[in-house]
Design a protein around this motif. Structure first.
Motif, PDB file in Angstrom:
ATOM      1  N   ILE A   1       0.830  -1.198   0.000  1.00 61.06           N
ATOM      2  CA  ILE A   1       0.000   0.000   0.000  1.00 61.06           C
ATOM      3  C   ILE A   1       0.872   1.258   0.000  1.00 61.06           C
ATOM      4  N   GLN A   2       1.909   1.261   0.845  1.00 62.24           N
ATOM      5  CA  GLN A   2       2.790   2.423   0.933  1.00 62.24           C
ATOM      6  C   GLN A   2       3.533   2.666  -0.373  1.00 62.24           C
ATOM      7  N   GLU A   3       3.995   1.595  -1.014  1.00 66.55           N
ATOM      8  CA  GLU A   3       4.713   1.745  -2.282  1.00 66.55           C
ATOM      9  C   GLU A   3       3.774   2.205  -3.389  1.00 66.55           C
ATOM     10  N   MET A   4       2.538   1.750  -3.363  1.00 69.90           N
ATOM     11  CA  MET A   4       1.554   2.212  -4.335  1.00 69.90           C
ATOM     12  C   MET A   4       1.308   3.708  -4.179  1.00 69.90           C
ATOM     13  N   ASN A   5       1.190   4.155  -2.953  1.00 66.60           N
ATOM     14  CA  ASN A   5       0.984   5.585  -2.701  1.00 66.60           C
ATOM     15  C   ASN A   5       2.163   6.415  -3.206  1.00 66.60           C
ATOM     16  N   LYS A   6       3.372   5.894  -3.039  1.00 66.63           N
ATOM     17  CA  LYS A   6       4.562   6.604  -3.527  1.00 66.63           C
ATOM     18  C   LYS A   6       4.575   6.628  -5.053  1.00 66.63           C
ATOM     19  N   ALA A   7       4.187   5.503  -5.659  1.00 69.51           N
ATOM     20  CA  ALA A   7       4.144   5.436  -7.122  1.00 69.51           C
ATOM     21  C   ALA A   7       3.132   6.449  -7.664  1.00 69.51           C
ATOM     22  N   LYS A   8       1.988   6.553  -7.022  1.00 70.34           N
ATOM     23  CA  LYS A   8       0.961   7.511  -7.439  1.00 70.34           C
ATOM     24  C   LYS A   8       1.447   8.950  -7.251  1.00 70.34           C
ATOM     25  N   TYR A   9       2.165   9.176  -6.175  1.00 72.92           N
ATOM     26  CA  TYR A   9       2.691  10.520  -5.899  1.00 72.92           C
ATOM     27  C   TYR A   9       3.616  10.969  -7.030  1.00 72.92           C
ATOM     28  N   TYR A  10       4.551  10.098  -7.396  1.00 76.20           N
ATOM     29  CA  TYR A  10       5.515  10.478  -8.432  1.00 76.20           C
ATOM     30  C   TYR A  10       4.855  10.632  -9.801  1.00 76.20           C
ATOM     31  N   ILE A  11       3.923   9.754 -10.127  1.00 69.74           N
ATOM     32  CA  ILE A  11       3.293   9.841 -11.440  1.00 69.74           C
ATOM     33  C   ILE A  11       2.398  11.067 -11.531  1.00 69.74           C
ATOM     34  N   SER A  12       1.892  11.539 -10.372  1.00 73.45           N
ATOM     35  CA  SER A  12       1.034  12.728 -10.368  1.00 73.45           C
ATOM     36  C   SER A  12       1.823  14.001 -10.638  1.00 73.45           C
TER      37      SER A  12
ATOM     38  N   GLY B   1       8.988  19.424 -16.999  1.00 71.78           N
ATOM     39  CA  GLY B   1       9.840  19.399 -18.173  1.00 71.78           C
ATOM     40  C   GLY B   1      10.218  17.972 -18.526  1.00 71.78           C
ATOM     41  N   TYR B   2      10.870  17.788 -19.666  1.00 73.90           N
ATOM     42  CA  TYR B   2      11.199  16.446 -20.159  1.00 73.90           C
ATOM     43  C   TYR B   2      11.979  15.627 -19.136  1.00 73.90           C
ATOM     44  N   TRP B   3      13.062  16.191 -18.608  1.00 77.83           N
ATOM     45  CA  TRP B   3      13.939  15.416 -17.725  1.00 77.83           C
ATOM     46  C   TRP B   3      13.283  15.143 -16.374  1.00 77.83           C
ATOM     47  N   LYS B   4      12.540  16.108 -15.848  1.00 81.46           N
ATOM     48  CA  LYS B   4      11.842  15.885 -14.584  1.00 81.46           C
ATOM     49  C   LYS B   4      10.750  14.830 -14.747  1.00 81.46           C
ATOM     50  N   ALA B   5      10.010  14.925 -15.855  1.00 81.48           N
ATOM     51  CA  ALA B   5       8.947  13.956 -16.108  1.00 81.48           C
ATOM     52  C   ALA B   5       9.516  12.555 -16.232  1.00 81.48           C
ATOM     53  N   ARG B   6      10.668  12.466 -16.892  1.00 76.47           N
ATOM     54  CA  ARG B   6      11.327  11.167 -17.045  1.00 76.47           C
ATOM     55  C   ARG B   6      11.739  10.610 -15.684  1.00 76.47           C
ATOM     56  N   TYR B   7      12.269  11.469 -14.836  1.00 79.35           N
ATOM     57  CA  TYR B   7      12.677  11.049 -13.490  1.00 79.35           C
ATOM     58  C   TYR B   7      11.472  10.600 -12.680  1.00 79.35           C
ATOM     59  N   TYR B   8      10.386  11.364 -12.712  1.00 75.62           N
ATOM     60  CA  TYR B   8       9.186  11.034 -11.940  1.00 75.62           C
ATOM     61  C   TYR B   8       8.585   9.706 -12.382  1.00 75.62           C
ATOM     62  N   ARG B   9       8.523   9.476 -13.683  1.00 72.98           N
ATOM     63  CA  ARG B   9       7.985   8.210 -14.179  1.00 72.98           C
ATOM     64  C   ARG B   9       8.843   7.036 -13.716  1.00 72.98           C
ATOM     65  N   ASN B  10      10.162   7.205 -13.817  1.00 76.42           N
ATOM     66  CA  ASN B  10      11.072   6.135 -13.426  1.00 76.42           C
ATOM     67  C   ASN B  10      10.927   5.800 -11.946  1.00 76.42           C
ATOM     68  N   GLU B  11      10.796   6.827 -11.102  1.00 78.26           N
ATOM     69  CA  GLU B  11      10.605   6.600  -9.668  1.00 78.26           C
ATOM     70  C   GLU B  11       9.276   5.900  -9.406  1.00 78.26           C
ATOM     71  N   ALA B  12       8.251   6.285 -10.151  1.00 80.64           N
ATOM     72  CA  ALA B  12       6.936   5.662  -9.979  1.00 80.64           C
ATOM     73  C   ALA B  12       7.006   4.173 -10.310  1.00 80.64           C
ATOM     74  N   TRP B  13       7.672   3.829 -11.397  1.00 82.07           N
ATOM     75  CA  TRP B  13       7.778   2.420 -11.794  1.00 82.07           C
ATOM     76  C   TRP B  13       8.579   1.623 -10.769  1.00 82.07           C
ATOM     77  N   LYS B  14       9.620   2.238 -10.197  1.00 86.70           N
ATOM     78  CA  LYS B  14      10.420   1.539  -9.182  1.00 86.70           C
ATOM     79  C   LYS B  14       9.587   1.231  -7.940  1.00 86.70           C
TER      80      LYS B  14
END
Length: 237
Positions: A103-114, A120-133
């Protein structure tokens, strides 16, 4: 003659690099299906990759999710038993501690994808990657609910007779044999071999393929449901 020798050495080195790259980078995602023997790593890494692909994740996204899922077993950050076993009796939690981590990891994934929209391109790329992790790590905890079931429940967490670790072969030390004998060596056992299944009617029994077992099929179902929750929240495109 000297130039020829150097050229030959360079070619040999390039061939060796290509061979090692193929050996260690490709097979992790090359095998999809059942086999006569399958390990837990096959679920956390290979199966998770293909389940993510089934859910619509791109190749690089599915690889990131699967590597993060499998990596929980190999990082000191996640050596706490409550990631792999139900340790609510130690933590005072009201639910399975593995479910809590999921549950906690899902919440973190949702936070980053939101945070992706408007970035910007590089920030969005970083956020998506963190969400997938985080999604992958949550999947690991969720999958261990079905994989390790009640292994370790009722065992003192500080009792040396009941260590918990995955041995070099990827198998659990902390588990019991069919007759209740404590496993004290890193050997193949029920909780890490996905071909073993358990039902109240039949007890422990072994299948020829993992697809025949309820443990594996329930893990697949739960994993895909977990990923669907993330996708339904917002992909961050």
């Amino acid at each position: 003659m000297k130039n020829g020798t150097l050229k030959g050495k360079r070619i040999a080195i390039l061939v060796l690099i290509a061979f090692m790259t193929a050996l260690f980078a490709t097979p992790a995602y090359a095998w999809h299906g059942s086999g006569e023997y399958a390990t837990e790593q096959d679920v956390h890494l290979t199966d998770t990759y293909w389940w993510a692909r089934d859910m619509g994740f791109a190749v690089n996204e599915a690889k990131t999710i699967a590597r993060a899922c499998d990596g929980v077993d190999f990082s000191w950050k996640y050596f706490d038993k409550d990631w792999h076993l139900d340790r609510r009796e130690d933590s005072g939690d009201t639910i399975d501690t593995r479910e809590r981590h999921a549950i906690q990891e899902m919440n973190k994934a949702k936070y980053y994808i939101s945070k992706v929209p408007g970035s910007g391109y590089w920030k969005a790329r970083y956020y998506r990657n963190e969400a997938w992790k985080h999604l992958g790590r949550g999947l690991h905890a969720l999958q261990d609910i079905y994989g390790h079931m009640d292994a370790g429940v009722g065992k003192p967490i500080d009792d040396d007779r009941y260590p918990f670790s995955h041995g070099m072969a990827g198998v659990m030390v902390d588990a019991t044999d069919v007759d209740g004998t404590v496993r004290e060596m890193a050997v193949e056992n029920l909780y890490d071999d996905v071909l073993w299944d358990y039902t109240e009617e039949e007890g422990w029994h072994r299948h020829h393929t993992k697809e025949e077992g309820t443990r594996w099929t329930e893990t697949k179902k739960a994993s895909k449901k977990y990923m669907y929750e993330f996708l339904s929240y917002g992909y961050g495109s």
